[in-house]
Design an enzyme around this catalytic site. Structure first.
Site, mmCIF file in Angstrom:
data_model
loop_
_atom_site.group_PDB
_atom_site.id
_atom_site.type_symbol
_atom_site.label_atom_id
_atom_site.label_comp_id
_atom_site.label_asym_id
_atom_site.label_seq_id
_atom_site.Cartn_x
_atom_site.Cartn_y
_atom_site.Cartn_z
ATOM 1 N N THR A 97 -3.592 -5.075 5.341
ATOM 2 C CA THR A 97 -2.706 -5.662 6.338
ATOM 3 C C THR A 97 -3.082 -5.086 7.692
ATOM 4 O O THR A 97 -2.882 -3.900 7.953
ATOM 5 C CB THR A 97 -1.237 -5.353 6.022
ATOM 6 O OG1 THR A 97 -0.892 -5.969 4.769
ATOM 7 C CG2 THR A 97 -0.316 -5.887 7.104
ATOM 8 N N LYS A 172 1.371 -12.774 6.837
ATOM 9 C CA LYS A 172 1.897 -11.495 6.328
ATOM 10 C C LYS A 172 2.915 -10.921 7.315
ATOM 11 O O LYS A 172 3.925 -10.328 6.918
ATOM 12 C CB LYS A 172 0.751 -10.498 6.108
ATOM 13 C CG LYS A 172 1.194 -9.114 5.608
ATOM 14 C CD LYS A 172 1.892 -9.171 4.260
ATOM 15 C CE LYS A 172 2.373 -7.786 3.803
ATOM 16 N NZ LYS A 172 1.286 -6.915 3.359
#
Length: 290
Positions: A97, A172
């Site tokens: 991420t 995300k």
């Protein structure tokens, strides 16, 4: 079966790489902490590399799952980075991420090496990685996604191609923004129920079947009630993720006041020593009146 380099054998990457071995793929692994990589090879087999470039040399697919933008840049474009040895036509999948900015940067850099790129952050936590049931949101070309999907299916329950390069990372961010708001609401509801001297099991039974229901409620209500936070996705990582979302919002013009507020609430949890606690520890900053 494919020859794969997996870079980043941590709490998420380790189980994911293990599923690839079970699926019959041939793995070479690298981890910054060599001891973790050695333990993984001892448990699963495969080959241990000394650096990302050695891991990637001659591989059809390179997968990364590291910590942040700087880590990702180092293992791909840095000295002994994977891009220096990946063959033309190979595939790069990133499960870290990170910012949408570096996802786009890597795509441009990889294009010069004729490497296909998919930014593919995951949701589901350590449990999802261990069970092979992660949700994966992907950015990249249709061709790159098609090549990556069958590989990722070894450790995923859901894989969605969201759009062009960087779309996986921004999706995300949507995920983390939504979780932040849900956890703050859940924390306040729980403390309200305690202050009202209600039976918490009965409250959960009553409200979890209606519009208030969420994954967080189903999986964290009971543990939050007894201040059990020693598991799951850490506050430190959530703050990193929310920081990425806040930074991206400055670029795209979105207004995310609740996410920014909850980020500051998490800063309070960190200041109290809870940085490694599960994100449900957000409730700990609210006074408990019983």
């Amino acid at each position: 079966m494919a020859k794969i380099a997996f870079i980043g054998i941590g709490v998420m990457g380790g189980p994911m790489a293990g599923h690839l071995v079970k699926a019959g793929h041939e793995l070479t692994v690298y981890n910054r902490s060599r001891a973790k990589a050695e333990a993984w090879v001892s448990a699963h087999g495969g080959t241990l590399a000394d650096n990302p470039a050695d891991a990637a040399r001659g591989k059809e697919i390179v997968i990364t799952c590291v910590g942040n933008d700087d880590d990702l840049a180092s293992v791909t474009m840095g000295r002994d980075g994977a891009f220096s040895t990946m063959p033309s036509g190979s595939l790069f999948i990133d499960h870290t991420t990170v910012s949408a900015r570096i996802a786009r940067q890597l795509s441009v850099e990889a294009e010069g090496h004729a490497i296909q790129v998919v930014d593919a952050p995951v949701s589901g936590g350590q449990a999802g990685a261990e069970k092979g049931k992660l949700s994966i949101m992907c950015g990249g070309s249709e061709q790159a996604f098609a090549a990556a999907e069958s590989i990722m299916s070894a450790y995923a329950g859901r894989i969605v191609h969201v759009g062009r390069t960087g779309a996986g990372q921004t999706t995300k961010m949507c995920n983390q923004i939504a979780i932040a708001g849900v956890l703050e609401g859940l924390s306040e509801a729980l403390r309200f129920a305690q202050a009202s001297r209600l039976d918490l099991d009965k409250v959960y039974e009553a409200i979890s079947g209606g519009a208030a229901q969420s994954w967080q409620m189903d999986n964290r209500w009971a543990t939050m009630a007894v201040d059990d936070f020693d598991f799951g996705f850490a506050v430190d990582w959530m703050r990193k993720d929310l920081g990425l979302a806040i930074e991206e919002a400055r670029t795209n013009g979105a207004t995310i006041p609740v996410a920014a507020l909850v980020d500051q609430f998490y800063a309070e949890v960190q200041a109290a020593g809870g940085g490694r606690n599960d994100t449900s520890s957000l409730v700990s900053r609210l006074p408990k009146r019983t």
